[in-house]
Write a protein that holds these residues in place. Structure first.
Motif, PDB file in Angstrom:
ATOM      1  N   UNK A  41       0.818  -1.215   0.000  1.00  0.00           N
ATOM      2  CA  UNK A  41       0.000   0.000   0.000  1.00  0.00           C
ATOM      3  C   UNK A  41       0.851   1.263   0.000  1.00  0.00           C
ATOM      4  N   UNK A  42       1.966   1.242   0.703  1.00  0.00           N
ATOM      5  CA  UNK A  42       2.809   2.433   0.760  1.00  0.00           C
ATOM      6  C   UNK A  42       3.300   2.821  -0.628  1.00  0.00           C
ATOM      7  N   UNK A  43       3.784   1.845  -1.356  1.00  0.00           N
ATOM      8  CA  UNK A  43       4.304   2.103  -2.698  1.00  0.00           C
ATOM      9  C   UNK A  43       3.179   2.528  -3.636  1.00  0.00           C
ATOM     10  N   UNK A  44       2.036   1.821  -3.560  1.00  0.00           N
ATOM     11  CA  UNK A  44       0.918   2.129  -4.452  1.00  0.00           C
ATOM     12  C   UNK A  44       0.376   3.527  -4.206  1.00  0.00           C
ATOM     13  N   UNK A  45       0.216   3.888  -2.933  1.00  0.00           N
ATOM     14  CA  UNK A  45      -0.313   5.220  -2.617  1.00  0.00           C
ATOM     15  C   UNK A  45       0.667   6.314  -3.011  1.00  0.00           C
ATOM     16  N   UNK A  46       1.952   6.041  -2.872  1.00  0.00           N
ATOM     17  CA  UNK A  46       2.948   7.041  -3.271  1.00  0.00           C
ATOM     18  C   UNK A  46       2.901   7.285  -4.778  1.00  0.00           C
ATOM     19  N   UNK A  47       2.863   6.210  -5.563  1.00  0.00           N
ATOM     20  CA  UNK A  47       2.836   6.346  -7.017  1.00  0.00           C
ATOM     21  C   UNK A  47       1.527   6.975  -7.492  1.00  0.00           C
ATOM     22  N   UNK A  48       0.418   6.484  -6.959  1.00  0.00           N
ATOM     23  CA  UNK A  48      -0.870   7.045  -7.378  1.00  0.00           C
ATOM     24  C   UNK A  48      -1.059   8.460  -6.850  1.00  0.00           C
ATOM     25  N   UNK A  49      -0.493   8.732  -5.674  1.00  0.00           N
ATOM     26  CA  UNK A  49      -0.588  10.081  -5.133  1.00  0.00           C
ATOM     27  C   UNK A  49       0.128  11.085  -6.009  1.00  0.00           C
ATOM     28  N   UNK A  50       1.262  10.684  -6.555  1.00  0.00           N
ATOM     29  CA  UNK A  50       1.989  11.588  -7.456  1.00  0.00           C
ATOM     30  C   UNK A  50       1.194  11.842  -8.730  1.00  0.00           C
ATOM     31  N   UNK A  51       0.596  10.778  -9.265  1.00  0.00           N
ATOM     32  CA  UNK A  51      -0.238  10.942 -10.457  1.00  0.00           C
ATOM     33  C   UNK A  51      -1.446  11.819 -10.157  1.00  0.00           C
ATOM     34  N   UNK A  52      -2.036  11.625  -8.974  1.00  0.00           N
ATOM     35  CA  UNK A  52      -3.191  12.426  -8.585  1.00  0.00           C
ATOM     36  C   UNK A  52      -2.812  13.898  -8.433  1.00  0.00           C
ATOM     37  N   UNK A  53      -1.643  14.160  -7.856  1.00  0.00           N
ATOM     38  CA  UNK A  53      -1.188  15.545  -7.711  1.00  0.00           C
ATOM     39  C   UNK A  53      -1.022  16.205  -9.081  1.00  0.00           C
ATOM     40  N   UNK A  54      -0.481  15.461 -10.043  1.00  0.00           N
ATOM     41  CA  UNK A  54      -0.344  15.996 -11.401  1.00  0.00           C
ATOM     42  C   UNK A  54      -1.713  16.270 -12.011  1.00  0.00           C
ATOM     43  N   UNK A  55      -2.665  15.360 -11.779  1.00  0.00           N
ATOM     44  CA  UNK A  55      -4.022  15.575 -12.288  1.00  0.00           C
ATOM     45  C   UNK A  55      -4.644  16.831 -11.692  1.00  0.00           C
ATOM     46  N   UNK A  56      -4.439  17.042 -10.384  1.00  0.00           N
ATOM     47  CA  UNK A  56      -5.020  18.219  -9.722  1.00  0.00           C
ATOM     48  C   UNK A  56      -4.433  19.508 -10.288  1.00  0.00           C
ATOM     49  N   UNK A  57      -3.124  19.535 -10.476  1.00  0.00           N
ATOM     50  CA  UNK A  57      -2.473  20.732 -11.023  1.00  0.00           C
ATOM     51  C   UNK A  57      -2.971  21.012 -12.435  1.00  0.00           C
ATOM     52  N   UNK A  58      -3.016  19.977 -13.256  1.00  0.00           N
ATOM     53  CA  UNK A  58      -3.477  20.144 -14.635  1.00  0.00           C
ATOM     54  C   UNK A  58      -4.952  20.537 -14.665  1.00  0.00           C
ATOM     55  N   UNK A  59      -5.757  19.958 -13.783  1.00  0.00           N
ATOM     56  CA  UNK A  59      -7.184  20.283 -13.738  1.00  0.00           C
ATOM     57  C   UNK A  59      -7.395  21.772 -13.459  1.00  0.00           C
ATOM     58  N   UNK A  60      -6.683  22.303 -12.473  1.00  0.00           N
ATOM     59  CA  UNK A  60      -6.811  23.734 -12.148  1.00  0.00           C
ATOM     60  C   UNK A  60      -6.324  24.588 -13.310  1.00  0.00           C
ATOM     61  N   UNK A 277     -14.188  27.449  -9.531  1.00  0.00           N
ATOM     62  CA  UNK A 277     -14.051  26.235  -8.709  1.00  0.00           C
ATOM     63  C   UNK A 277     -14.858  25.066  -9.257  1.00  0.00           C
ATOM     64  N   UNK A 278     -16.024  25.347  -9.833  1.00  0.00           N
ATOM     65  CA  UNK A 278     -16.827  24.273 -10.403  1.00  0.00           C
ATOM     66  C   UNK A 278     -16.109  23.596 -11.565  1.00  0.00           C
ATOM     67  N   UNK A 279     -15.498  24.400 -12.438  1.00  0.00           N
ATOM     68  CA  UNK A 279     -14.772  23.836 -13.581  1.00  0.00           C
ATOM     69  C   UNK A 279     -13.551  23.046 -13.123  1.00  0.00           C
ATOM     70  N   UNK A 280     -12.848  23.538 -12.099  1.00  0.00           N
ATOM     71  CA  UNK A 280     -11.670  22.830 -11.583  1.00  0.00           C
ATOM     72  C   UNK A 280     -12.067  21.478 -10.989  1.00  0.00           C
ATOM     73  N   UNK A 281     -13.157  21.446 -10.222  1.00  0.00           N
ATOM     74  CA  UNK A 281     -13.626  20.187  -9.653  1.00  0.00           C
ATOM     75  C   UNK A 281     -14.046  19.202 -10.741  1.00  0.00           C
ATOM     76  N   UNK A 282     -14.731  19.700 -11.755  1.00  0.00           N
ATOM     77  CA  UNK A 282     -15.158  18.834 -12.850  1.00  0.00           C
ATOM     78  C   UNK A 282     -13.956  18.280 -13.616  1.00  0.00           C
ATOM     79  N   UNK A 283     -12.920  19.099 -13.791  1.00  0.00           N
ATOM     80  CA  UNK A 283     -11.729  18.639 -14.504  1.00  0.00           C
ATOM     81  C   UNK A 283     -11.031  17.530 -13.723  1.00  0.00           C
ATOM     82  N   UNK A 284     -10.910  17.719 -12.403  1.00  0.00           N
ATOM     83  CA  UNK A 284     -10.289  16.680 -11.578  1.00  0.00           C
ATOM     84  C   UNK A 284     -11.146  15.418 -11.559  1.00  0.00           C
ATOM     85  N   UNK A 285     -12.460  15.580 -11.517  1.00  0.00           N
ATOM     86  CA  UNK A 285     -13.375  14.431 -11.563  1.00  0.00           C
ATOM     87  C   UNK A 285     -13.216  13.672 -12.872  1.00  0.00           C
ATOM     88  N   UNK A 286     -13.107  14.409 -13.979  1.00  0.00           N
ATOM     89  CA  UNK A 286     -12.949  13.762 -15.281  1.00  0.00           C
ATOM     90  C   UNK A 286     -11.632  13.002 -15.376  1.00  0.00           C
TER      91      UNK A 286
END
Length: 326
Positions: A41-60, A277-286
């Protein structure tokens, strides 16, 4: 006949919509982080967390750039991609593979590649804006038309150069042309997050001004707004957001078009305090939800940008058909 809602009732409805949207996005994020984890779980969460952080930045970045671009052009079917940013990015990658070779480009310092891509995109936007803008409202539309023409030129040059590339290297090139969140450099992610965060704070502080600009040039000037100066600054902000997000993960065509228009539809307003904020949330959701469905439900390794481009293209055509009737 439906009752007319008062301003407080409309604000309450929009607030509830954002809360529900936030909850759905949080669920999609949780699913992305946890569904299908089979190893440590530690490795999986670290790798997916990094991908998620990139998604959040790109979404905004995508949400802000698209909403702001539609504000200054006063047109809800235009996006920064129509200016040719994504096609210039493709041309830069293609030229890099042709001149340096795929192995050299792949082994190059990610920070250097990021800097080259960002500088190329921002410089293109700066030259385009400064060479065209005068004091008339029509210049925004001339800018868009020239962007379309230059995008066609970039595409033609890309096709020409790609024909000269070795077929084996062409396969490597294809991996560089689609948005990917799997191999994002952590240092570049932090830098991009800082840039997007600073820009987002600056935009939020000027939301009332943007609401006035959205009313049109004549109305904005009549209310004492320096329309040309605001438009110049907004276009520069759009260029920076598109440049850093595209240089980080690659182009995601039509994502901004989808989330910007859907946010306005769900919230029932054009005010930036709600739409952004609505568009940013929708982008991250997508991004998070779409990637989860693609990988865990359908079992596919395809790039999500391909699916977004397909859906976005359909929405774009629908908007073009409906626009004259509104």
């Amino acid at each position: 006949m439906a009752a007319v809602r008062t301003a407080p009732e409309r604000a309450t409805r929009r607030r509830r919509t954002l809360v529900v949207l936030g909850a759905v996005t949080a669920a999609a994020v949780a699913a992305f982080l946890t569904v299908g984890v089979t190893g440590a779980w530690d490795y999986a969460l670290e790798m997916r967390g990094r991908r998620l952080a990139a998604m959040a930045v790109v979404a905004v970045a995508v949400a802000l750039s698209t909403v702001l671009f539609q504000t200054v052009t006063n047109n809800r079917i235009l996006t920064p991609e129509i200016m040719g940013f994504d096609r210039l990015f493709v041309l830069v990658q293609t030229a890099g593979v042709f001149l340096l070779g795929s192995s050299t480009l792949a082994s190059a310092d990610p920070r250097l590649r990021f800097a080259v891509d960002t500088v190329a995109l921002v410089a293109f936007a700066a030259v385009l804006y400064r060479s065209l803008f005068s004091r008339t409202e029509r210049d925004v539309y001339v800018l868009v038309l020239l962007g379309v023409v230059l995008g066609t030129v970039f595409t033609s040059l890309t096709l020409l150069v790609s024909r000269l590339i070795d077929p084996n290297e062409f396969l490597t090139l294809q991996d560089l042309l689609f948005a990917s969140f799997t191999s994002v450099d952590q240092g570049l992610l932090g830098l991009t997050a800082v840039v997007v965060g600073v820009v987002a704070v600056g935009v939020w502080r000027h939301i009332p001004l943007l609401d006035v600009v959205a009313l049109g040039r004549d109305t904005a000037v009549g209310l004492g707004v320096e329309h040309r100066r605001v438009v110049d600054r907004v276009l520069l902000v759009v260029a920076v957001l598109v440049a850093v997000s595209t240089a980080l993960v690659g182009p995601i065509t039509f994502l901004g078009l989808l989330v910007a228009n859907l946010a306005r539809q769900l919230l029932g307003t054009h005010r930036h305090a709600w739409v952004l904020p609505g568009a940013a949330l929708l982008a991250l959701l997508a991004l998070a939800g779409g990637q989860t469905v693609l990988e865990q439900v359908l079992g596919l390794n395809s790039s999500l940008s391909i699916v977004v481009g397909l859906v976005g293209g359909i929405v774009f055509i629908a908007l073009l058909v409906r626009e004259p009737r509104q």
